[in-house]
Write a protein that holds these residues in place. Structure first.
Motif, mmCIF file in Angstrom:
data_model
loop_
_atom_site.group_PDB
_atom_site.id
_atom_site.type_symbol
_atom_site.label_atom_id
_atom_site.label_comp_id
_atom_site.label_asym_id
_atom_site.label_seq_id
_atom_site.Cartn_x
_atom_site.Cartn_y
_atom_site.Cartn_z
ATOM 1 N N GLU A 1 0.648 -1.174 0.136
ATOM 2 C CA GLU A 1 -0.104 0.043 -0.089
ATOM 3 C C GLU A 1 0.796 1.239 -0.013
ATOM 4 O O GLU A 1 0.399 2.366 0.064
ATOM 5 N N THR A 2 2.180 1.204 0.367
ATOM 6 C CA THR A 2 2.995 2.221 0.228
ATOM 7 C C THR A 2 3.764 2.533 -1.100
ATOM 8 O O THR A 2 3.930 1.510 -1.857
ATOM 9 N N PRO A 3 4.317 3.578 -1.312
ATOM 10 C CA PRO A 3 4.964 3.701 -2.654
ATOM 11 C C PRO A 3 6.450 2.755 -2.882
ATOM 12 O O PRO A 3 6.379 2.176 -3.861
ATOM 13 N N ASP A 4 6.815 2.552 -1.578
ATOM 14 C CA ASP A 4 7.887 1.607 -1.574
ATOM 15 C C ASP A 4 7.341 0.141 -2.198
ATOM 16 O O ASP A 4 7.946 -0.497 -2.928
ATOM 17 N N SER A 5 6.461 -0.419 -1.418
ATOM 18 C CA SER A 5 6.119 -1.582 -1.674
ATOM 19 C C SER A 5 5.390 -1.766 -2.734
ATOM 20 O O SER A 5 5.178 -2.934 -3.564
ATOM 21 N N ILE A 6 4.672 -0.716 -3.280
ATOM 22 C CA ILE A 6 4.017 -0.668 -4.557
ATOM 23 C C ILE A 6 4.897 -1.106 -5.583
ATOM 24 O O ILE A 6 4.875 -1.688 -6.688
ATOM 25 N N TYR A 7 6.100 -0.221 -5.688
ATOM 26 C CA TYR A 7 7.058 -0.380 -6.555
ATOM 27 C C TYR A 7 7.787 -1.592 -6.541
ATOM 28 O O TYR A 7 8.289 -2.358 -7.567
ATOM 29 N N ALA A 8 8.071 -2.107 -5.237
ATOM 30 C CA ALA A 8 8.925 -3.418 -5.138
ATOM 31 C C ALA A 8 7.853 -4.448 -5.676
ATOM 32 O O ALA A 8 8.645 -5.478 -6.499
ATOM 33 N N LYS A 9 6.675 -4.467 -5.516
ATOM 34 C CA LYS A 9 5.795 -5.521 -6.220
ATOM 35 C C LYS A 9 5.851 -5.631 -7.743
ATOM 36 O O LYS A 9 5.643 -6.420 -8.467
ATOM 37 N N SER A 10 5.987 -4.377 -8.214
ATOM 38 C CA SER A 10 6.074 -4.349 -9.650
ATOM 39 C C SER A 10 7.141 -4.910 -10.215
ATOM 40 O O SER A 10 7.277 -5.635 -11.026
ATOM 41 N N ILE A 11 8.451 -4.535 -9.428
ATOM 42 C CA ILE A 11 9.674 -5.076 -9.939
ATOM 43 C C ILE A 11 9.593 -6.679 -9.825
ATOM 44 O O ILE A 11 10.102 -7.401 -10.648
ATOM 45 N N ASP A 12 8.833 -7.093 -8.907
ATOM 46 C CA ASP A 12 8.603 -8.548 -8.692
ATOM 47 C C ASP A 12 8.276 -9.271 -9.732
ATOM 48 O O ASP A 12 8.359 -10.389 -10.109
ATOM 49 N N ARG A 13 7.110 -8.545 -10.585
ATOM 50 C CA ARG A 13 6.699 -9.012 -11.693
ATOM 51 C C ARG A 13 7.605 -9.315 -13.089
ATOM 52 O O ARG A 13 7.167 -9.934 -13.915
ATOM 53 N N VAL A 14 8.591 -8.362 -12.858
ATOM 54 C CA VAL A 14 9.160 -8.223 -14.141
ATOM 55 C C VAL A 14 9.829 -9.444 -14.858
ATOM 56 O O VAL A 14 9.528 -9.889 -15.912
ATOM 57 N N PRO A 15 10.730 -9.952 -13.899
ATOM 58 C CA PRO A 15 11.676 -11.422 -14.423
ATOM 59 C C PRO A 15 10.391 -12.549 -14.948
ATOM 60 O O PRO A 15 10.908 -12.896 -16.193
ATOM 61 N N PRO A 16 9.618 -12.811 -14.536
ATOM 62 C CA PRO A 16 8.664 -13.883 -14.920
ATOM 63 C C PRO A 16 8.127 -13.400 -16.274
ATOM 64 O O PRO A 16 8.078 -14.471 -17.496
ATOM 65 N N ILE A 17 7.914 -12.245 -16.650
ATOM 66 C CA ILE A 17 7.500 -11.812 -17.972
ATOM 67 C C ILE A 17 8.703 -12.002 -19.045
ATOM 68 O O ILE A 17 8.257 -12.396 -20.016
ATOM 69 N N LEU A 18 9.748 -11.469 -18.653
ATOM 70 C CA LEU A 18 10.966 -11.466 -19.804
ATOM 71 C C LEU A 18 11.005 -13.148 -19.729
ATOM 72 O O LEU A 18 11.487 -13.305 -20.800
ATOM 73 N N HIS A 19 11.161 -13.794 -18.554
ATOM 74 C CA HIS A 19 11.237 -15.155 -18.919
ATOM 75 C C HIS A 19 10.550 -15.946 -20.050
ATOM 76 O O HIS A 19 10.923 -16.526 -21.027
ATOM 77 N N ASN A 20 9.281 -15.678 -19.891
ATOM 78 C CA ASN A 20 8.353 -16.322 -21.033
ATOM 79 C C ASN A 20 8.536 -15.625 -22.287
ATOM 80 O O ASN A 20 8.489 -16.192 -23.276
ATOM 81 N N LEU A 21 8.831 -14.156 -22.211
ATOM 82 C CA LEU A 21 8.961 -13.627 -23.800
ATOM 83 C C LEU A 21 10.103 -14.214 -24.344
ATOM 84 O O LEU A 21 10.091 -14.242 -25.583
ATOM 85 N N TYR A 22 11.363 -14.362 -23.669
ATOM 86 C CA TYR A 22 12.261 -14.888 -24.407
ATOM 87 C C TYR A 22 12.418 -16.645 -24.299
ATOM 88 O O TYR A 22 13.432 -16.990 -24.893
ATOM 89 N N ASP A 23 11.364 -17.265 -24.093
ATOM 90 C CA ASP A 23 11.346 -18.768 -24.094
ATOM 91 C C ASP A 23 9.903 -18.963 -24.690
ATOM 92 O O ASP A 23 9.400 -19.998 -24.329
ATOM 93 N N CYS A 24 9.508 -18.277 -25.619
ATOM 94 C CA CYS A 24 8.103 -18.711 -26.460
ATOM 95 C C CYS A 24 7.023 -18.953 -25.395
ATOM 96 O O CYS A 24 6.097 -20.090 -25.707
ATOM 97 N N GLY A 25 6.862 -18.125 -24.334
ATOM 98 C CA GLY A 25 5.726 -18.554 -23.244
ATOM 99 C C GLY A 25 5.868 -19.807 -22.896
ATOM 100 O O GLY A 25 4.686 -20.235 -22.261
ATOM 101 N N ARG A 26 6.925 -20.267 -22.614
ATOM 102 C CA ARG A 26 6.841 -21.652 -21.934
ATOM 103 C C ARG A 26 6.274 -21.670 -20.670
ATOM 104 O O ARG A 26 5.220 -22.803 -20.637
#
Lengths: 192, 192
Positions: free
Chosen positions: B123-148
């Motif tokens: 709920e705080t700016p720090d934790s909202i940003y942290a949670k956004s970042i936590d989502r980034v690598p799984p998206i990149l993993h899928n994008l670079y690996d044909c959505g495996r």
């Protein structure tokens, strides 16, 4: 390419650190540790042990140094500390780190290069403490696994004590504790 | 036990995070990612992307949150985000985190528990940003690996966009960039 996309490319490139194999095994695991999970472990260890630093340190700078400190290994590979402190290894790691920074927008690289170089030189309270913490997990790995990596790499007790006593430069309390554990390992014949 | 030895015991116990398997693979690797190397990756990603946060954030607090954020998985295991947001999973992770904190000297735990809970609430700016970042690598993993991983776990494009659009809460610039890449994945039939 947009700057944010350059950063995302960097984030993908540094995943290669997850494939750099170190020389010790995490406690309880049969496989070797990789340098990415080691980096997490030392960052959190630095935070947990910060009150035992000899001098006033800025833990936020220490953590940033430790987040970055092994990136040069993506190109250079991991070398056991007992033979890693050569100019050749250092040059390879610096070249590897520079190659990575070239992926980033230019205005973002100076901070990272400064932190990297400060860690490498190990002359400031922050970098001396960071280097001390970097030594902790390999000792624990050996202590909890009958000195397996020491044996595999023919590391004598003299080498272990010589190299690791510098932990006291960053934290006397920490070295006192580890030294007691190492003395016990010698007594038990785990470290010879 | 001396306080420093309690901290060292904690440092050994949290190594178990290196054995917690996630649901995506690091780019270029055939094996699944573990939660410890993921933690390093998101901490460094948060640092690299900090200038794209929507609000003023304290990056040092964000990094600390992300160093700690997955420790509950040592007891609870990793659950794919698309089905992890249940009270049962959250309770298990909190119990696991509390068990770990019990290993530490009591005067050191409050800071970590506060950071953990702040991240969980998001709920705080720090934790909202942290949670956004936590989502980034799984998206990149899928994008670079044909959505495996999307395919392996039957994750539809609707689910991917619904869940990840919250990245914009932390960083609009970052979500705009990722959304473009996801749109292209839909065009190419990688994400259905």
């Amino acid at each position: 390419m947009e700057p944010v996309d350059q950063v995302l490319s960097f984030i993908v490139e540094i995943e290669k650190l997850k494939d750099i194999q170190r020389k010790t095994r995490p406690v309880g695991l049969e496989r070797y540790e990789n340098s990415a999970e080691h980096s997490w472990h030392v960052c959190l260890s630095a935070l947990l042990l910060k009150d035992y630093a000899n001098e006033d340190i800025n833990i936020d700078r220490v953590i940033k140094m430790l987040l970055l400190h092994d990136l040069g290994e993506i190109d250079a590979g991991d070398t056991i500390i007992y033979s890693s402190e050569t100019q050749e290894v250092k040059d390879k790691e610096l070249a590897g780190f520079k190659r990575l920074l070239d992926i980033l927008p230019k205005d973002k690289t100076q901070e990272y290069m400064s932190l990297w170089q400060e860690f490498e030189l190990g002359e400031t309270p922050d970098s001396i403490y960071a280097k001390s913490i970097d030594r902790v997990p390999p000792i624990l790995h050996n202590l909890y696994d009958c000195g397996r990596s020491w044996k595999e790499n023919n590391i004598s007790k003299e080498k272990v004590f010589n190299l690791n006593s510098r932990i006291a430069n960053g934290s006397k309390v920490l070295w006192d504790s580890l030294k007691k554990k190492l003395d016990k390992a010698v007594e038990n014949g785990v470290l010879k």
